[in-house]
Scaffold this active site. Structure first.
Site, PDB file in Angstrom:
ATOM      1  N   GLY A  20      12.777  38.000 -26.043  1.00  0.00           N
ATOM      2  CA  GLY A  20      11.980  37.520 -24.925  1.00  0.00           C
ATOM      3  C   GLY A  20      12.779  36.531 -24.102  1.00  0.00           C
ATOM      4  O   GLY A  20      12.241  35.577 -23.543  1.00  0.00           O
ATOM      5  N   SER A  22      14.273  36.785 -21.269  1.00  0.00           N
ATOM      6  CA  SER A  22      14.434  37.023 -19.835  1.00  0.00           C
ATOM      7  C   SER A  22      13.521  36.169 -18.965  1.00  0.00           C
ATOM      8  O   SER A  22      13.652  36.180 -17.746  1.00  0.00           O
ATOM      9  CB  SER A  22      14.191  38.508 -19.519  1.00  0.00           C
ATOM     10  OG  SER A  22      12.856  38.877 -19.847  1.00  0.00           O
ATOM     11  N   SER A  23      12.571  35.441 -19.568  1.00  0.00           N
ATOM     12  CA  SER A  23      11.664  34.631 -18.747  1.00  0.00           C
ATOM     13  C   SER A  23      11.000  33.563 -19.608  1.00  0.00           C
ATOM     14  O   SER A  23      11.115  33.570 -20.837  1.00  0.00           O
ATOM     15  CB  SER A  23      10.581  35.509 -18.100  1.00  0.00           C
ATOM     16  OG  SER A  23       9.709  36.052 -19.079  1.00  0.00           O
ATOM     17  N   GLY A  24      10.316  32.650 -18.943  1.00  0.00           N
ATOM     18  CA  GLY A  24       9.505  31.662 -19.632  1.00  0.00           C
ATOM     19  C   GLY A  24      10.271  30.792 -20.600  1.00  0.00           C
ATOM     20  O   GLY A  24      11.371  30.296 -20.301  1.00  0.00           O
ATOM     21  N   ARG A  45      12.962  43.546 -22.676  1.00  0.00           N
ATOM     22  CA  ARG A  45      12.828  44.920 -22.174  1.00  0.00           C
ATOM     23  C   ARG A  45      13.352  45.084 -20.748  1.00  0.00           C
ATOM     24  O   ARG A  45      13.819  46.154 -20.388  1.00  0.00           O
ATOM     25  CB  ARG A  45      11.360  45.352 -22.251  1.00  0.00           C
ATOM     26  CG  ARG A  45      10.894  45.634 -23.669  1.00  0.00           C
ATOM     27  CD  ARG A  45       9.445  46.031 -23.723  1.00  0.00           C
ATOM     28  NE  ARG A  45       8.552  44.934 -23.340  1.00  0.00           N
ATOM     29  CZ  ARG A  45       7.229  45.008 -23.341  1.00  0.00           C
ATOM     30  NH1 ARG A  45       6.638  46.139 -23.709  1.00  0.00           N
ATOM     31  NH2 ARG A  45       6.494  43.970 -22.991  1.00  0.00           N
ATOM     32  N   ASP A  72      12.977  47.104 -27.001  1.00  0.00           N
ATOM     33  CA  ASP A  72      11.598  46.760 -27.350  1.00  0.00           C
ATOM     34  C   ASP A  72      11.604  46.266 -28.795  1.00  0.00           C
ATOM     35  O   ASP A  72      11.899  47.034 -29.718  1.00  0.00           O
ATOM     36  CB  ASP A  72      10.723  48.005 -27.201  1.00  0.00           C
ATOM     37  CG  ASP A  72       9.269  47.772 -27.573  1.00  0.00           C
ATOM     38  OD1 ASP A  72       8.920  46.659 -28.043  1.00  0.00           O
ATOM     39  OD2 ASP A  72       8.457  48.707 -27.410  1.00  0.00           O
ATOM     40  N   SER A 150       5.147  30.692 -32.111  1.00  0.00           N
ATOM     41  CA  SER A 150       3.783  31.136 -32.367  1.00  0.00           C
ATOM     42  C   SER A 150       2.856  30.635 -31.263  1.00  0.00           C
ATOM     43  O   SER A 150       3.217  30.644 -30.084  1.00  0.00           O
ATOM     44  CB  SER A 150       3.339  30.650 -33.757  1.00  0.00           C
ATOM     45  OG  SER A 150       2.075  31.174 -34.092  1.00  0.00           O
ATOM     46  N   TYR A 164      -5.185  39.012 -30.014  1.00  0.00           N
ATOM     47  CA  TYR A 164      -3.976  38.184 -29.966  1.00  0.00           C
ATOM     48  C   TYR A 164      -3.814  37.302 -31.195  1.00  0.00           C
ATOM     49  O   TYR A 164      -2.745  37.251 -31.809  1.00  0.00           O
ATOM     50  CB  TYR A 164      -4.027  37.317 -28.703  1.00  0.00           C
ATOM     51  CG  TYR A 164      -2.889  36.347 -28.535  1.00  0.00           C
ATOM     52  CD1 TYR A 164      -1.591  36.785 -28.283  1.00  0.00           C
ATOM     53  CD2 TYR A 164      -3.110  34.969 -28.592  1.00  0.00           C
ATOM     54  CE1 TYR A 164      -0.548  35.886 -28.093  1.00  0.00           C
ATOM     55  CE2 TYR A 164      -2.077  34.063 -28.406  1.00  0.00           C
ATOM     56  CZ  TYR A 164      -0.806  34.524 -28.163  1.00  0.00           C
ATOM     57  OH  TYR A 164       0.225  33.633 -27.982  1.00  0.00           O
ATOM     58  N   LYS A 168      -0.590  36.255 -34.257  1.00  0.00           N
ATOM     59  CA  LYS A 168       0.024  34.943 -34.434  1.00  0.00           C
ATOM     60  C   LYS A 168      -0.297  34.356 -35.810  1.00  0.00           C
ATOM     61  O   LYS A 168       0.515  33.622 -36.381  1.00  0.00           O
ATOM     62  CB  LYS A 168      -0.430  34.003 -33.317  1.00  0.00           C
ATOM     63  CG  LYS A 168       0.090  34.417 -31.938  1.00  0.00           C
ATOM     64  CD  LYS A 168       1.616  34.452 -31.890  1.00  0.00           C
ATOM     65  CE  LYS A 168       2.151  34.683 -30.495  1.00  0.00           C
ATOM     66  NZ  LYS A 168       3.622  34.636 -30.422  1.00  0.00           N
TER      67      LYS A 168
END
Length: 276
Positions: A20, A22-24, A45, A72, A150, A164, A168
């Site tokens: 993950g 690529s952002s945030g 992705r 993925d 998490s 969701y 977690k």
């Protein structure tokens, strides 16, 4: 499809792998760790956003070496192939950050099973796939640190998060077991609980979040991805298992079992008010 994005750089720098990335929070961690002397292995992705992060890192830290792979994490074969390739090119990561995740809140009576399966596949199975592929290599290389990103939804059941929260909860359980099992192999574990963070994921999450869920989860404020990344890195460097930025997350991290009965009553009241 795999995309290699290699810049020139110091091969002696330790490696941090971030899913993950690529952002945030993942992007913020990439920039922060590059500044702190790490080469980066980024997995996500979206190839275009990965390339943007690579360019941002190299522009700021020219000596950092950055490798990106589009995969993925929920696909064990694809992500394993990407990880093997990254290890071959950069070496075994010293830090492995399991950050990839999706959140699609909604009412249980309205959500299809596909929503439940997708969130479990990415959030939990994605973290498991990466940890399972890297743990033997990290152990053989002398150890390192696994960081699981998490959520406060892992502490107690929250209205609107039936698809969701279980993913977690499962991540939390995995991290707690690996903390004990991997310690003799020199692998430490950190479990991070970010508060609401200003990221594209939160924006997407808010599109389907019930009003009752908004009210129940309010109160922790909105953090920047950079501030959360700094707290996570500081906690890892201090050898902490739990990293819970902010007063709300800290309270939940240490007293969620005691608070859960009162929180259930409060949630029920909020939900009834919204329905009525």
């Amino acid at each position: 499809m795999s995309t290699a994005a290699l810049s020139g750089g110091d091969a002696m720098r330790p490696v941090a792998l971030i899913t993950g990335g690529s952002s945030g929070i993942g992007r913020a961690l990439a920039l922060l760790l590059a500044r702190r002397g790490y080469n980066l292995a980024l997995v996500a992705r979206g190839t275009e956003r990965l390339a943007e992060v690579r360019d941002a890192v190299v522009a700021e830290v020219p000596h950092a070496r950055v490798e990106c792979r589009s995969a993925d994490v929920g696909d064990p074969v694809a992500v394993s192939a990407a990880l093997v390739d990254l290890v071959d090119v950069l070496g075994v990561p010293r830090w492995a950050v399991m950050n990839a995740g999706i959140a699609r809140p909604g009412h249980f009576l309205d959500q299809p099973l596909d929503d439940h399966a997708a969130q479990m596949r990415t959030n939990y199975m994605g973290a498991l796939n990466v940890a399972h592929a890297l743990a033997p290599r990290m152990a053989a290389a002398g150890g390192g640190r696994m960081i699981f990103v998490s959520s406060g939804a892992a502490f107690f059941g929250i209205y609107g998060y039936s698809a969701y929260a279980p993913s977690k909860f499962a991540m939390r359980g995995l991290a707690e077991v690996l903390r004990v099992e991997l310690a003799p192999h020199g692998i430490g574990v950190t479990l991070a609980y970010p508060p609401d963070t200003d990221t594209p994921q939160l924006a997407a999450e808010n599109e389907t979040k019930p009003q009752a869920t908004r009210e129940i989860t309010a109160g922790g404020g909105l953090w920047s991805a950079e501030a959360v990344a700094e707290r996570i890195v500081k906690g890892v460097e201090n050898g902490r298992f739990i990293v819970a930025p902010g007063a709300q997350m800290t309270l939940l991290a240490h007293a969620h079992s005691l608070l859960a009965p009162a929180l259930r009553i409060w949630q029920t009241r909020v939900a009834r008010t919204r329905r009525g």
